[in-house]
Design a protein around this motif. Structure first.
Motif, short mmCIF file in Angstrom:
data_model
loop_
_atom_site.label_atom_id
_atom_site.label_comp_id
_atom_site.label_asym_id
_atom_site.label_seq_id
_atom_site.Cartn_x
_atom_site.Cartn_y
_atom_site.Cartn_z
N UNK A 52 33.46 -15.19 -77.89
CA UNK A 52 33.32 -15.48 -79.31
C UNK A 52 33.13 -16.98 -79.50
N UNK A 53 32.16 -17.34 -80.32
CA UNK A 53 31.96 -18.74 -80.72
C UNK A 53 32.66 -18.91 -82.06
N UNK A 54 33.53 -19.92 -82.15
CA UNK A 54 34.31 -20.14 -83.36
C UNK A 54 34.17 -21.57 -83.85
N UNK A 55 34.28 -21.68 -85.15
CA UNK A 55 34.40 -22.97 -85.81
C UNK A 55 35.68 -22.85 -86.62
N UNK A 56 36.76 -23.43 -86.12
CA UNK A 56 38.07 -23.22 -86.73
C UNK A 56 38.44 -21.76 -86.62
N UNK A 57 38.75 -21.13 -87.75
CA UNK A 57 39.10 -19.71 -87.76
C UNK A 57 37.89 -18.80 -87.96
N UNK A 58 36.74 -19.37 -88.21
CA UNK A 58 35.53 -18.57 -88.45
C UNK A 58 34.84 -18.23 -87.15
N UNK A 59 34.51 -16.94 -86.99
CA UNK A 59 33.73 -16.50 -85.82
C UNK A 59 32.26 -16.59 -86.20
N UNK A 60 31.50 -17.35 -85.41
CA UNK A 60 30.09 -17.60 -85.67
C UNK A 60 29.17 -16.64 -84.95
N UNK A 61 29.59 -16.19 -83.76
CA UNK A 61 28.73 -15.33 -82.97
C UNK A 61 29.46 -14.77 -81.78
N UNK A 62 28.77 -13.89 -81.06
CA UNK A 62 29.37 -13.27 -79.88
C UNK A 62 28.33 -13.04 -78.80
N UNK A 63 28.82 -12.93 -77.59
CA UNK A 63 28.03 -12.50 -76.44
C UNK A 63 28.87 -11.47 -75.69
#
Length: 147
Positions: A52-63
């Motif tokens: 999971x790619x995160x910016x703070x608590x927000x998930x931006x994307x996944x692989x």
């Protein structure tokens, strides 16, 4: 942005994201079944790993990936099943960062390569992979058999 492996605490977010992915491909946007996700990722025999790619608590994307054997000879490959970046986070380097982390995971696991497929009617994905310097491979035809 930080990238880390999904944990059981992320099942709710993964459920929503899987619905987003389905909607992206023209399906139902309903969240995916949380128990299916739990079994697939955190059960006795995990089927995949999710970054999971995160910016703070927000998930931006996944692989989402798993390993295949044999790749070449007795080598192992990392197979990228799904690369998804939320619409609000696209064009911000999220997919590139996830791909870089996949390369690290593959190298750490002793893989000889990373493999994936892309839909031929997804020009954004095809352009992204080309920008990474990866050319499509000829000679394979994809098959799928429902159970």
């Amino acid at each position: 942005m930080r990238i880390s492996k999904a944990a059981e605490a992320d099942i709710g977010e993964l459920s929503v994201m899987l619905g987003e992915i389905e909607a992206y491909y023209g399906g139902d946007a309903a969240p995916a079944d949380a128990e299916q996700i739990r079994r697939a990722l955190f059960g006795e025999r995990p089927a995949a790993t999710v970054l999971l790619a995160r910016d703070g608590d927000s998930v931006l994307g996944l692989a989402s990936y798993s390993y295949l054997w044999p790749a070449a000879g007795a080598d192992t490959s990392l197979y990228l099943k799904e690369l998804y970046v939320r619409e609000s986070a696209r064009r911000r380097g999220v997919a590139r960062a996830l791909m870089a982390e996949l390369r690290h995971a593959a190298a750490a696991a002793g893989c000889s390569r990373i493999e994936w497929t892309a839909d031929s009617d997804n020009p954004a994905a095809l352009a992204f992979y080309k920008a990474l310097g990866v050319e499509p491979k000829d000679g394979k035809i994809f098959y799928r058999s429902a159970l």
